[in-house]
Design a protein around this motif. Structure first.
Motif, PDB file in Angstrom:
ATOM      1  N   ARG A 137       0.813  -1.212   0.000  1.00  0.00           N
ATOM      2  CA  ARG A 137       0.000   0.000   0.000  1.00  0.00           C
ATOM      3  C   ARG A 137       0.851   1.269   0.000  1.00  0.00           C
ATOM      4  O   ARG A 137       0.553   2.238  -0.703  1.00  0.00           O
ATOM      5  CB  ARG A 137      -0.907  -0.028   1.238  1.00  0.00           C
ATOM      6  N   GLU A 138       1.948   1.260   0.797  1.00  0.00           N
ATOM      7  CA  GLU A 138       2.768   2.472   0.917  1.00  0.00           C
ATOM      8  C   GLU A 138       3.520   2.811  -0.356  1.00  0.00           C
ATOM      9  O   GLU A 138       4.048   3.924  -0.506  1.00  0.00           O
ATOM     10  CB  GLU A 138       3.756   2.341   2.085  1.00  0.00           C
ATOM     11  N   ILE A 140       2.087   3.052  -3.252  1.00  0.00           N
ATOM     12  CA  ILE A 140       1.150   3.762  -4.128  1.00  0.00           C
ATOM     13  C   ILE A 140       1.303   5.260  -3.892  1.00  0.00           C
ATOM     14  O   ILE A 140       1.175   5.742  -2.762  1.00  0.00           O
ATOM     15  CB  ILE A 140      -0.305   3.327  -3.849  1.00  0.00           C
ATOM     16  N   ARG A 146      -4.745   5.603  -1.879  1.00  0.00           N
ATOM     17  CA  ARG A 146      -4.352   5.071  -0.568  1.00  0.00           C
ATOM     18  C   ARG A 146      -5.447   5.302   0.466  1.00  0.00           C
ATOM     19  O   ARG A 146      -5.715   4.456   1.320  1.00  0.00           O
ATOM     20  CB  ARG A 146      -3.053   5.721  -0.089  1.00  0.00           C
TER      21      ARG A 146
END
Length: 323
Positions: A137-138, A140, A146
């Motif tokens: 996720r981080e 993106i 997010r």
């Protein structure tokens, strides 16, 4: 004017507006309009597969099983050596082999009510999705993406084999509504059954790219396809009530069941369920719908279900929906 994306790449996750160009549905609407009428209009009581077809599938099932085991063995062997892309292609080929047998079994069970069989797995031609490795996720860059991803989505995974039901429902419902609004096909169909069967043809050989991505990008579904949801919660005590089901207003629904999702279509006397695990099923009486609900709730006593009435958003941007 932004170029429209037709395939997926991880870079699209860094630009929400460019990502949304994958979900316009324009290409799919054109495909609907080009379908030959005989592919979705059938006489009442028509069996999708003839009895001879079903018999042949059953007779040849042992040979498919041998090939299925062979392909799965190769796929598992490739996984050991981290040859991810080719391994997943072998897994998917094996799953497509089982689809033929499952379709025949489902027709045997539902008979003439199975309007078209469907397959809850990736279409073979979207390897740009199912061969990708997970994306943390981080990594993106777009803050809007997010922010909207479900909190459990720490890593975006693209190997959700056989688990694409939610993405399938959102993409099916979006195309169904967009087609009614924009497609000439809607004017040519004499019934919602014919129209729903036509839309289902786009899912017959597996889940399209957009359905697969909506599953992986859980939390972004209503924004990527601009869907409004009005949710009706059905408590456990009322799940078995045929009277309650008759009171559900006409419309197109996401029926959220424990661990599964289906589309529920109700317009006048025409009712259907699009179950990604099975296909498009005609509902002739309330008990037919109750049987489907029971199938997916019997192991989850005490859990509610949800009818989410879907409609298209009007001129609402992704940014405004986040705000």
């Amino acid at each position: 004017m932004q170029a429209i994306s037709t395939t997926f790449s991880p870079q699209l996750l860094n630009d929400v507006q460019q990502l949304k160009t994958l979900f316009t549905g324009e290409e799919e609407i054109r495909a609907l309009e080009q379908l030959p009428t005989q592919s979705y209009v059938f006489p009442e009581g028509h069996l999708y597969m003839s009895r001879w077809q079903v018999a042949w599938i059953m007779v040849t099932a042992p040979f498919r099983l041998v090939l299925y085991v062979f392909l799965k063995t190769i796929a598992n062997f490739l996984e050991i050596f981290s040859i991810v892309g080719f391994s997943r292609k072998m897994h998917l080929r094996a799953h497509h082999l089982s689809y033929t047998f499952d379709s025949a079994c489902n027709q045997t069970h539902y008979g003439k009510r199975l309007l078209i069989p469907l397959f809850n797995d990736y279409r073979k031609d979207i390897s740009d999705v199912y061969t990708l490795k997970g994306i943390p996720r981080e990594h993106i860059l777009d803050p809007l993406i997010r922010a909207q991803l479900h909190e459990d989505n720490k890593t975006i995974e693209f190997d959700k084999f056989g688990k694409l039901c939610s993405g399938s429902v959102y993409w099916f419902n979006y195309l169904f509504m967009k087609g009614i609004k924009e497609s000439k096909l809607n004017e040519e169909c004499v019934s919602f059954v014919d129209y729903a069967r036509a839309v289902s043809k786009l899912f017959e050989k597996g889940q399209p790219r957009q359905a697969a991505l909506l599953q992986s990008l859980y939390g972004l579904q209503t924004d990527l396809v601009d869907i409004e949801e009005k949710v009706f919660k059905i408590p456990p005590s009322d799940i078995k009530s045929a009277v309650l089901l008759r009171k559900v207003p006409d419309g197109l629904y996401h029926l959220a069941l424990p661990k599964h999702s289906v589309s529920y279509i109700k317009f006048g006397k025409e009712e259907m369920v699009m179950d990604p695990n099975v296909g498009l099923i005609r509902i002739d009486k309330p008990q037919d719908l109750l049987d489907i609900i029971h199938q997916y709730t019997k192991d989850f006593q005490g859990k509610p279900i949800f009818f989410a009435l879907h409609s298209l958003k009007e001129n609402k941007s992704f940014a405004s929906s986040v705000a």
